[in-house]
Design an enzyme around this catalytic site. Structure first.
Site, PDB file in Angstrom:
ATOM      1  N   HIS A  87      27.009 -11.170 -41.226  1.00  0.00           N
ATOM      2  CA  HIS A  87      25.580 -11.043 -41.515  1.00  0.00           C
ATOM      3  C   HIS A  87      25.207 -12.062 -42.582  1.00  0.00           C
ATOM      4  CE1 HIS A  87      21.770  -9.224 -42.918  1.00  0.00           C
ATOM      5  NE2 HIS A  87      21.723  -8.660 -41.731  1.00  0.00           N
ATOM      6  N   GLU A 111      23.404  -4.539 -35.987  1.00  0.00           N
ATOM      7  CA  GLU A 111      23.106  -4.818 -34.578  1.00  0.00           C
ATOM      8  C   GLU A 111      24.181  -4.274 -33.644  1.00  0.00           C
ATOM      9  OE1 GLU A 111      22.254  -8.872 -33.764  1.00  0.00           O
ATOM     10  OE2 GLU A 111      20.239  -8.773 -34.630  1.00  0.00           O
TER      11      GLU A 111
END
Length: 371
Positions: free
Chosen positions: A256, A311
């Site tokens: 991320h 996600e």
């Protein structure tokens, strides 16, 4: 001079709404850990917290939910406006157009500063707009909101016409709470910039939706969904992951830009899926694939510290509730509406127009060049 392209690392505002600490893996909403809120509170309770600065009492929550429910139904004029849009129009464009239309329906919608009633109305209406257009695109009759259901359960009900399973409401509520606010992201910043000019709330929300529509910001976890679908079952997972890593391919859902340690949003979704793993095979598969992938990434990419991100588990949530890919980003938007509107209220409370500078790197006229 250091490059400030993209404003990365530049402080644009002070806020009491949330803290995103990527080094330590913190996500805090007004003094509360977001992951604990996601596991223990309803969507309405956390929305109240972000808008008002405190969690509601039981008495306040009852009244708040009644107010929320009263704002869910679409007006006939809004339905007519949506009906004029092409059936193939993408849902984010529908949302942008619907919000813009709502901003013309009354004088108060163009008022500055934004009013709390408008904040509640836009947030309550967005799932109804999505469900209305989605069912229309399938040639189905729209489903009216059910006042007996909470925000998340009612959204699923309006999409399908069936009261959803409690397990699906629980896990989608957790995801929606974790997605509703995340600092000065691109869409939040876009909305605050527009509102800082003393423009109206509808214009600011259209800017936020426009930013969310871009795949670099609101891109749905569809690639993770594809990965989990390709793996299919736990017995195929290790060989599939090793083949991807040895081919130099990236494992989707890991790493991320902000979080340099474990993503707290993913931690919360993992915890709730672990508790509910027996209820849905996709939860069990996602947990197993993450465990294997983290171990393999440590071997194939040593020192990179690649952890699962939100996600990854969002994809498992969407698959479990059978949400079509076309609704991933709109559903994310329906949740993030709370964060956007909280930021707009905060911006209005201490407003100063955003006016950053740029650095000119082009040619200079000969007459103005230094000797």
């Amino acid at each position: 001079m250091a490059s400030v392209t993209g404003l990365e690392g530049i402080i644009a505002a002070e806020t009491e709404l949330s803290l995103v600490d990527g080094e330590k893996g913190y996500l805090v909403y007004r003094g509360y850990e977001a992951k604990k809120l996601a596991l223990n509170k309803s969507f309405e309770e956390v929305a109240y917290l972000l808008w008002h600065g405190e969690l509601p009492t039981e008495e306040i929550l009852v009244n708040f939910r009644a107010q929320w429910s009263a704002h869910r139904s679409l007006s006939e004029t809004l339905k007519a406006a949506i009906n004029l849009l092409p059936l193939e129009c993408d849902m984010m464009s529908v949302l942008r157009t619907a919000i813009s239309f709502l901003g013309t329906e009354s004088v108060k919608e163009s008022a500055w500063p934004p009013q709390y009633e408008s904040v509640l109305a836009y947030t309550a209406l967005l799932p109804t707009i999505i469900a209305y257009k989605y069912r229309q695109s399938l040639g189905l009759q729209p489903i009216e909101p059910n006042p007996e259901l909470d925000h998340v359960a009612n959204y699923l009900y309006m999409l399908t016409g069936t009261v959803p399973q409690p397990v699906h409401v629980k896990v989608l509520t957790a995801y929606f709470v974790l997605a509703m606010e995340h600092g000065m992201n691109a869409s939040t910043f876009a909305g605050r910039v527009v509102l800082s000019t003393q423009s109206d709330i509808a214009s600011a929300l259209c800017a936020s939706i426009g930013a969310m529509k871009g795949p670099l910001h609101g891109g749905a976890p569809s690639e993770v969904l594809h990965m989990l679908a390709e793996i299919g079952t736990k017995d195929r997972a290790e060989a599939w992951l090793i083949e991807q890593l040895e081919s130099g391919n990236r494992l989707m859902g890991f790493g991320h830009r902000i979080y340099k340690t474990s993503d707290p949003r993913a931690e919360a979704l993992r915890q709730i899926m672990t508790e509910l793993a027996s209820e849905d095979p996709w939860f069990e598969l996602a947990i197993y694939v993450e465990m294997l992938a983290v171990d393999l990434l440590a071997v194939y990419k040593p020192g990179r510290k690649l952890y699962v991100n939100v996600e990854f588990y969002a994809a498992a949530v969407m698959r479990a509730i059978a949400l079509p890919k076309s609704l991933f980003t709109p559903s994310f938007t329906a949740s993030r509406m709370v964060g956007w509107t909280a930021h707009l209220l905060e911006q209005a409370s201490c407003n100063r127009i955003f006016r950053p500078q740029s650095v000119y790197i082009g040619e200079m006229p000969a007459a103005l060049q230094q000797p």
